[in-house]
Design an enzyme around this catalytic site. Structure first.
Site, PDB file in Angstrom:
ATOM      1  N   ASP A  19       0.820  -1.218   0.000  1.00  0.00           N
ATOM      2  CA  ASP A  19       0.000   0.000   0.000  1.00  0.00           C
ATOM      3  C   ASP A  19       0.849   1.261   0.000  1.00  0.00           C
ATOM      4  O   ASP A  19       0.692   2.132  -0.861  1.00  0.00           O
ATOM      5  CB  ASP A  19      -0.926   0.036   1.230  1.00  0.00           C
ATOM      6  CG  ASP A  19      -1.982  -1.068   1.197  1.00  0.00           C
ATOM      7  OD1 ASP A  19      -2.178  -1.669   0.125  1.00  0.00           O
ATOM      8  OD2 ASP A  19      -2.592  -1.319   2.248  1.00  0.00           O
ATOM      9  N   ARG A  99       0.964   4.600  17.292  1.00  0.00           N
ATOM     10  CA  ARG A  99       0.598   5.589  16.269  1.00  0.00           C
ATOM     11  C   ARG A  99       0.982   7.027  16.622  1.00  0.00           C
ATOM     12  O   ARG A  99       1.538   7.731  15.780  1.00  0.00           O
ATOM     13  CB  ARG A  99      -0.890   5.503  15.932  1.00  0.00           C
ATOM     14  CG  ARG A  99      -1.350   4.165  15.356  1.00  0.00           C
ATOM     15  CD  ARG A  99      -0.435   3.617  14.319  1.00  0.00           C
ATOM     16  NE  ARG A  99      -1.015   2.491  13.588  1.00  0.00           N
ATOM     17  CZ  ARG A  99      -0.329   1.702  12.770  1.00  0.00           C
ATOM     18  NH1 ARG A  99       0.955   1.904  12.588  1.00  0.00           N
ATOM     19  NH2 ARG A  99      -0.921   0.714  12.134  1.00  0.00           N
ATOM     20  N   ASP A 128      -6.723   3.867  13.050  1.00  0.00           N
ATOM     21  CA  ASP A 128      -5.373   4.398  12.891  1.00  0.00           C
ATOM     22  C   ASP A 128      -5.341   5.747  12.164  1.00  0.00           C
ATOM     23  O   ASP A 128      -4.543   6.617  12.487  1.00  0.00           O
ATOM     24  CB  ASP A 128      -4.487   3.366  12.185  1.00  0.00           C
ATOM     25  CG  ASP A 128      -4.140   2.191  13.096  1.00  0.00           C
ATOM     26  OD1 ASP A 128      -4.066   2.410  14.319  1.00  0.00           O
ATOM     27  OD2 ASP A 128      -3.956   1.071  12.596  1.00  0.00           O
ATOM     28  N   SER A 180      -4.582  -8.737   8.041  1.00  0.00           N
ATOM     29  CA  SER A 180      -3.995  -7.419   8.253  1.00  0.00           C
ATOM     30  C   SER A 180      -3.261  -7.463   9.594  1.00  0.00           C
ATOM     31  O   SER A 180      -3.871  -7.689  10.636  1.00  0.00           O
ATOM     32  CB  SER A 180      -5.098  -6.356   8.286  1.00  0.00           C
ATOM     33  OG  SER A 180      -4.574  -5.163   8.798  1.00  0.00           O
TER      34      SER A 180
HETATM   35  N1  ARG Z   1      -7.783  -2.798  16.274  1.00  0.00           N
HETATM   36  C1  ARG Z   1      -6.509  -2.412  16.809  1.00  0.00           C
HETATM   37  C2  ARG Z   1      -6.482  -0.953  17.110  1.00  0.00           C
HETATM   38  O1  ARG Z   1      -7.311  -0.232  16.610  1.00  0.00           O
HETATM   39  C3  ARG Z   1      -5.371  -2.829  15.923  1.00  0.00           C
HETATM   40  C4  ARG Z   1      -5.301  -2.158  14.604  1.00  0.00           C
HETATM   41  C5  ARG Z   1      -4.227  -2.769  13.777  1.00  0.00           C
HETATM   42  N2  ARG Z   1      -3.934  -1.992  12.641  1.00  0.00           N
HETATM   43  C6  ARG Z   1      -3.697  -2.530  11.435  1.00  0.00           C
HETATM   44  N3  ARG Z   1      -3.362  -1.711  10.491  1.00  0.00           N
HETATM   45  N4  ARG Z   1      -3.833  -3.795  11.200  1.00  0.00           N
HETATM   46  O2  ARG Z   1      -5.648  -0.485  17.814  1.00  0.00           O
END
Ligand code: ARG
Length: 439
Positions: A19, A99, A128, A180
């Site tokens: 991506d 993040r 995110d 993912s």
């Molecule tokens: N659901 C989790 C969170 O919001 C993990 C997100 C993981 N991100 C990803 N790009 N797979 O913190």
């Protein structure tokens, strides 16, 4: 971002995956701008030289790899651990904590490279994007923001590869991952694929930091975790840097199958999602810290901290790390945890981490007070008066509900008059229901 706004140079949070690799030619074509790739090392297993080479080969003007591991551990993970931050009772926030740090490093690189905008590879359906962009706006409100996933019309992996090729960029494509995955020093998060059906148990092959608890050694292992003021400082007596402590404990705890979580969680953007997590070291540290708190915090402080922990976890999940509330909650925890210093032994076995011994120079536990044996400091007669007053509200309520006296007597009170009870402890009182207006 409006396409007519002039952007000369964009700092892209770059991972080396498909991506963000396609985003380099896409950003250049769409905005006619240069792209500076910013790679954050938050402890994910990665060949960073290869990632850097890939960014440059894909058309980035520059690529910065920033080692954030110690800052991540010391300034994000450990304070959140100390605060007891956890989302919806189970998620230890590994992605949510990374993040705001990645975005901060990206902003710093953007400013150093004279960029006028920031871009990230998050989709428009997740948490995110919020965490990145709230951080951007907080730390660099004047920089533009581009979220290609919300703008481009590439819908599949094939679309992305075709786009790159059409723009004369060959992208070395790794086999498609059926999930993912987000990975760092603290955890691995696995979503998507077969996990999208919450009724389906996670297949064993998705796990990497932890062995199957059922296949873990039968023999338990004891580890000793030391804390100072609520922050981990040593493992089995060896003082370690925060990142090194987590790395070593991940190995040990992972080998005992500790730290797996499988949940349906409430995303900030409205929908429920299913996530599977592995947080081995974090799970052991949490068990140890809670145990040390029980030894060193009085009940009222510990109970209030539980409230703080819930709120802290929510704000981290919701992208508000860089906020005044987080700083204020940290100030509370810093104060409450001045005495949370000491060592806890944790027994690791087949997926469980159980505190089995603890000591602290600030322990509030006193054997001479608690002992079932003979003691010279606690007068058991004091308990009788205490219990009378402690139970007084309950007693009063019960008596009022039962009507006048019911022939019973408050301990130590004058005998009631046999019939009405009105001359006893309740003499002259108006009963509920007899008050003016209630008649
Ligand atoms: N659901 C989790 C969170 O919001 C993990 C997100 C993981 N991100 C990803 N790009 N797979 O913190």
């Amino acid at each position: 971002m409006q396409a007519d706004q002039t952007i000369r140079r964009i700092a892209l949070a770059y991972s080396g995956g498909l991506d963000t690799s396609v985003m380099i030619p896409w950003l250049r074509a769409k905005y006619g701008s240069e792209v500076v790739a910013v790679v954050a090392d938050v402890g994910q297993p990665e060949d960073f030289d290869a990632v850097q080479a890939k960014a440059l080969a894909t058309g980035a003007t520059a690529c910065e790899v920033v080692d954030l591991k110690e800052e991540f551990a010391a300034d994000y993970l450990f304070p959140a651990l100390r605060a007891g931050a956890i989302y919806e009772g189970r998620y230890m926030l590994g992605t949510a904590l990374a993040r705001p740090l990645i975005a901060k490093a990206q902003v710093e690189a953007a400013l150093a490279h004279g960029c006028d905008a920031l871009a990230h590879g998050c989709t428009g359906k997740g948490n995110d994007q919020v965490r990145f962009e709230v951080t951007y706006r907080t730390l660099a409100p004047d920089l533009g923001i581009v979220a290609p996933w919300r703008e481009w019309d590439l819908r599949s992996r094939e679309d992305e590869i075709a786009y790159a090729e059409a723009h004369g960029i060959s992208i070395s494509v790794t086999p498609e991952k059926p999930f993912s995955i987000d990975e760092n020093l603290w955890h691995r998060s696995i979503e998507g694929g077969v996990l999208e059906n919450p009724a389906v148990p996670p297949p064993e092959e998705i796990f990497q930091m932890t062995v199957d608890p059922a296949a873990a050694p039968d023999e338990p292992e004891l580890v000793e975790i030391s804390f100072e003021r609520g922050l981990p400082t040593a493992l089995d007596g060896a003082v370690l840097s925060p990142a090194a402590l987590i790395e070593q404990l991940n190995q040990i705890a992972g080998s005992h199958g500790i730290g797996r979580v499988d949940i349906v969680e409430s995303r900030l953007v409205g929908m429920k999602s299913r996530g599977v997590y592995e947080t081995p070291a974090g799970t052991v540290l949490r068990a140890a810290l809670r145990d040390l708190e029980a030894l060193t915090l009085d009940h009222a402080t510990a109970a209030f901290k539980e409230q703080v922990a819930i709120r802290y976890g929510e704000l981290v999940y919701q992208g508000l790390w860089h906020s005044s509330l987080r700083e204020a909650l940290d100030a509370f925890i810093e104060s409450s945890h001045r005495t949370v210093t000491g060592t806890v032994s944790v027994r690791l076995c087949k997926g469980s981490a159980l505190a089995v011994g603890r000591c602290s120079p600030f322990t509030l536990y006193r054997e001479d007070l608690a002992t079932f044996g003979k003691d010279g400091v606690y007068d058991q007669e004091d308990a009788a008066g205490f219990i009378r007053l402690w139970g007084l509200p309950s007693e009063v309520r019960a008596r009022v509900q039962a009507g006048p006296m019911h022939g019973r007597v408050m301990p130590g009170a004058a005998e009631p008059a046999a019939e009405s009870g009105r001359d006893g402890p309740w003499a002259g009182r108006t009963r509920v229901g007899e008050a003016a207006g209630a008649r």
